[in-house]
Enzyme design. Structure first.
Site, short mmCIF file in Angstrom:
data_model
loop_
_atom_site.label_atom_id
_atom_site.label_comp_id
_atom_site.label_asym_id
_atom_site.label_seq_id
_atom_site.Cartn_x
_atom_site.Cartn_y
_atom_site.Cartn_z
N CYS A 129 -3.84 -0.39 -1.90
CA CYS A 129 -4.83 0.01 -0.91
C CYS A 129 -4.55 -0.60 0.44
CB CYS A 129 -6.23 -0.34 -1.41
SG CYS A 129 -6.66 0.75 -2.75
N GLU A 130 -3.50 -0.13 1.06
CA GLU A 130 -3.16 -0.58 2.40
C GLU A 130 -2.17 0.43 2.99
OE1 GLU A 130 -2.82 -4.58 3.33
OE2 GLU A 130 -1.01 -4.34 4.55
#
Ligand code: LLP
Length: 436
Positions: free
Chosen positions: A366-367
């Site tokens: 999640c980046e």
């Protein structure tokens, strides 16, 4: 699949079988990926051994006095990998933490083969190094010299030390892996006078045996000239202090190829430059030839390792680029996120595909910075295809994280004729306590 031009990016034992698919040391990476799951890392034993022997032989052939190769364990270290290295003749090891030190000892390295680096060593690290009487504790600051002296005095022991000198020169690499500039947090800067001050203080103290000077310029360097400039500075400094080093360590840093755009370099240029410069400087100063200690990490480990992922979802971006998402990412390889590192890749099960599509390979974390390869042409792909990224042996697993509670991958060591051993099991959240 790979051509002779990219052969230098793949492990030495990589080959193409009759149907065009890739094998490594006689093992089929697709079968290993099915059996062990992905992400999967493989290390080719032959490549590791051959790289060590190449540098050792170059030192023997091009330097008329003693030389040694010390593996920079931060590139990749695990108990079983360390044990493989410890079996190699005459290898030394550079560690930067208590854990690396303990792993090296447990793997069979003797304290005499170990150098302890680090810009902020703990009291426990220093005490352990002193108790073991390791080859060299590498002093990084005036403050640290005083701290080590205090501990040595408490123990009433004399400590063998090197000094890490920062020659304040620039090198051509990513700023995060440049370590010799005036702005570097590492070492004793020459221009501030700290280097000279520490040499004099170390020589004056009854608690130190100052055996050598060290510098590490940076990483992923292809030009040998900065090594010559740095060594010249070390000798100028040493002779100004009337100090004759028995050992000189010009660090590691020699670069490897990740893609065909990286230069094809020869470590001969690196070692010949170091050897010739040291000989010239000894002639100039009238000093005896020192022992040279090289500290390569990447050059020994990167090419030996490959990473294998399974492709999951894909999508088209507004600019037409295709995104392929794999089941690993920045948690096992943060190098693109940190240094915009470039990599090459192949889809293992599509060895002969011709239709190439401009692609970005991303991870599952999640980046937005979770990118493994920003730009690469790869064939049409489907969910379940296996993507192999070569030159994955250095600074990937050693910098791996549990981001999004990802377990660190499984790692195998390959030997010829399809033999392999487990180096590291995949982390298991059910068993480990880190996720509680
Ligand atoms: N000696 C010292 C004192 C070092 O600090 C290093 C690396 C080496 C030797 C080995 O350098 P090599 O031969 O591997 O370039 N995480 C970065 C690399 C950091 C290197 C830190 N020090 C990367 O992924 O590129």
């Amino acid at each position: 699949m790979f051509t002779s031009e990219d052969q230098t990016i793949y492990p030495i034992a990589a080959a193409l079988s009759a149907d065009g698919s890739l094998t490594i040391a006689g093992s089929d990476p697709q079968k290993l990926a099915r059996d062990f799951g992905t992400p999967l890392y493989l290390y080719d034993g032959q490549t590791v051994r051959s790289n060590i022997q190449t540098l050792q032989q170059l030192l023997k052939d091009h330097y008329p006095s003693e030389g040694a190769v010390a593996y920079a364990s931060k590139a990749y270290f695990s108990q079983r990998f360390a044990a493989k290295l410890a079996q190699q003749q005459d290898i030394e090891v550079d560690v930067v933490s208590l854990a690396e030190l303990k792993v090296a000892l447990k793997a069979g390295f003797s304290p005499k083969q170990i150098h302890l680096h680090g810009n902020n060593k703990s009291a426990e690290e220093i005490r352990t190094a002193i108790d073991l009487n390791i080859h060299a504790l590498v002093i990084d600051s005036l403050d640290e010299l005083a701290f080590v002296e205090q501990i040595a005095a408490e123990k009433n022991k004399r400590v063998r030390i090197w000094l890490r000198i920062t020659p304040d020169i620039r090198v051509a690499t990513h700023p995060h892996i440049e370590t010799s500039a005036a702005s570097s947090k590492f070492g004793l800067h020459v221009i501030t006078g700290e280097a000279e001050q520490v040499i004099r203080a170390a020589l004056a103290s009854p608690y130190f045996e100052l055996t050598g000077l060290h510098c590490h310029l940076g990483s992923q360097l292809y030009d040998p000239i900065p090594y010559a400039i740095a060594i010249e500075r070390l000798y100028t400094l040493a002779s100004e202090c009337g100090y004759e080093p028995q050992e000189i360590s010009p660090g590691g840093g020699w670069g490897v190829r990740y893609t065909k755009n990286d230069p094809l370099t020869d470590p001969l240029d690196w070692i010949r430059t170091i050897s010739q410069t040291i000989q010239q400087q000894c002639e100039r100063t009238g000093f005896q030839l020192p022992k040279i200690v090289l500290e390569p990490g990447r050059w020994l480990a990167a090419r030996a390792g490959v990473a294998i992922y399974q492709i999951g979802s894909q999508k088209r971006m507004p600019d037409g680029t295709r995104i392929l998402a794999v089941d690993g990412g920045m948690s096992d390889n943060p190098r693109h996120a940190l240094y915009q590192a470039a990599y090459s890749a192949v889809i293992l099960n599509k060895p002969n595909a011709k239709n190439l599509v401009p692609t970005t390979v991303v991870g599952k974390f999640c980046e937005s910075g979770d990118v493994l390869i920003a730009q690469i042409d790869l064939p049409e792909a489907e969910r379940g295809d296996l993507l192999l990224i070569p030159a994955s042996g250095a600074y990937q697993l050693s910098m791996a994280s549990n981001y999004n509670l990802a377990p660190r991958p499984v790692v195998l060591w390959l030997e010829p004729d399809g033999q392999f051993e487990l180096l590291q099991r995949r982390e298991n959240p059910e068993e480990n306590s880190w996720w509680c």
